[in-house]
Write an enzyme that holds these catalytic residues in place. Structure first.
Site, PDB file in Angstrom:
ATOM      1  N   LYS A  56     -14.498  -4.149  -3.222  1.00 44.36           N
ATOM      2  CA  LYS A  56     -13.148  -3.432  -2.511  1.00 44.36           C
ATOM      3  C   LYS A  56     -12.322  -2.300  -3.695  1.00 44.36           C
ATOM      4  CE  LYS A  56      -9.127  -5.266  -4.229  1.00 44.36           C
ATOM      5  NZ  LYS A  56      -8.424  -3.653  -4.942  1.00 44.36           N
ATOM      6  N   ARG A  98     -10.677  -8.425 -12.573  1.00 44.28           N
ATOM      7  CA  ARG A  98     -10.795  -8.404 -13.673  1.00 44.28           C
ATOM      8  C   ARG A  98     -11.917  -9.849 -14.575  1.00 44.28           C
ATOM      9  NH1 ARG A  98      -4.082  -6.321 -14.087  1.00 44.28           N
ATOM     10  NH2 ARG A  98      -4.755  -7.781 -11.929  1.00 44.28           N
ATOM     11  N   ASP A 134      -8.801  -0.520   0.822  1.00 48.47           N
ATOM     12  CA  ASP A 134      -7.521  -1.109   0.152  1.00 48.47           C
ATOM     13  C   ASP A 134      -6.263  -0.129  -0.201  1.00 48.47           C
ATOM     14  OD1 ASP A 134      -5.784  -3.049  -0.316  1.00 48.47           O
ATOM     15  OD2 ASP A 134      -6.128  -3.241  -2.545  1.00 48.47           O
ATOM     16  N   LYS A 149      -3.346  -0.163   1.700  1.00 48.69           N
ATOM     17  CA  LYS A 149      -2.509  -0.530   2.489  1.00 48.69           C
ATOM     18  C   LYS A 149      -1.456   0.886   2.568  1.00 48.69           C
ATOM     19  CE  LYS A 149      -2.498  -3.778  -1.880  1.00 48.69           C
ATOM     20  NZ  LYS A 149      -3.133  -3.617  -2.643  1.00 48.69           N
ATOM     21  N   ASP A 201       4.050   3.350   7.016  1.00 48.37           N
ATOM     22  CA  ASP A 201       4.303   4.431   6.750  1.00 48.37           C
ATOM     23  C   ASP A 201       4.780   3.998   8.796  1.00 48.37           C
ATOM     24  OD1 ASP A 201       5.278   7.306   6.558  1.00 48.37           O
ATOM     25  OD2 ASP A 201       3.532   7.406   5.691  1.00 48.37           O
ATOM     26  N   THR A 245       0.640 -10.490  -4.327  1.00 49.45           N
ATOM     27  CA  THR A 245       0.551 -11.367  -5.418  1.00 49.45           C
ATOM     28  C   THR A 245       0.907 -11.232  -7.091  1.00 49.45           C
ATOM     29  OG1 THR A 245      -2.477 -10.709  -6.335  1.00 49.45           O
ATOM     30  CG2 THR A 245      -1.701 -12.987  -4.121  1.00 49.45           C
TER      31      THR A 245
END
Length: 233
Positions: free
Chosen positions: A32, A212, A59, A61, A64, A120
């Protein structure tokens, strides 16, 4: 099995990204790419990863006005990534225009359109008190998933905790992409609605995004393999 687990490459440069992948023998796995790396490197980062056989979830997002999103998606579609996303809160017209942009940019092999429901890192208190959106976060997520499906999205980004209900409401073919994945005994960091790969498997997730827990591990390759083992699909 590994085709369903995207590793979040949250590094500030291609040099650090490439070094990490080579050093830990992670070439060719799904990845990603988020805002930080894409804004630093531009489309060249996609070309470099595709040459090394990585499947890519881009990714960014987008959120607009519909025409702007459509034009941006037309450009992104030509990069031949696997998935791209928009914020579902952009509304039905924006989601519809995003899909039109992807198709017009690449009619035969355009990326899957995924709509972000509620990130999240957000919880119910923030939804109600800060954004002044009343009601339950889970219900909001499920509502946005239905809106996304009605307007051409192929799936949504959601937490694992909503994936099963979204599948029940939107059908098995509607994809659930679930970030906030953590291996056992790792930190939650800034995400609140998290889950393990085992829990994700049992609750209707199609794709996992893990970051992570792998990139900060002492042995990233071992951590990634552990995620694959726990996922077990």
């Amino acid at each position: 099995m590994t085709e369903s687990i995207y590793l979040a490459l949250d590094f500030p440069s291609w040099e650090l990204t490439e070094s990490f992948l080579i050093r830990n023998d992670l070439q060719g796995i799904p990845v990603k790419i988020g805002m930080e790396l894409y804004y630093r490197e531009g489309p060249s980062i996609i070309e470099k990863l595709r040459k090394n056989n990585h499947t890519i979830f881009l990714d960014l997002k987008l959120h607009d006005i519909p025409t702007t999103v459509m034009r941006a998606m037309k450009i992104l579609s030509s990069l031949e990534v696997d998935m791209v996303n928009v914020h579902a809160l952009g509304g039905s017209e924006m989601i519809h225009y995003a899909k039109e942009g992807l198709i017009s940019g690449n009619s035969t092999n355009h990326p899957k359109l995924i709509a972000v429901t509620v990130v999240t890192s957000m919880d119910n208190r923030q939804l109600n008190k800060e954004l002044l959106i009343p009601g339950d976060l889970t219900n909001m997520t499920i509502h946005l998933a239905g809106l996304a499906k009605e307007n051409g999205a192929d799936g949504v980004v959601c937490s694992v905790h909503e994936a099963k209900q979204i599948k029940e409401d939107c059908g098995d073919l509607f994809l659930t992409v679930t970030p906030g994945i953590r291996l056992h005994q790792t930190n939650t960091d800034d995400q609140k609605r998290i889950a393990t790969p085992i829990y994700a498997r049992e609750n209707g997730a199609d794709y996992l995004v893990i970051g992570r827990s792998v990139t900060n591990a002492k042995n990233p390759r071992l951590a990634y393999d552990q995620a694959v083992k726990e996922w077990g699909k």
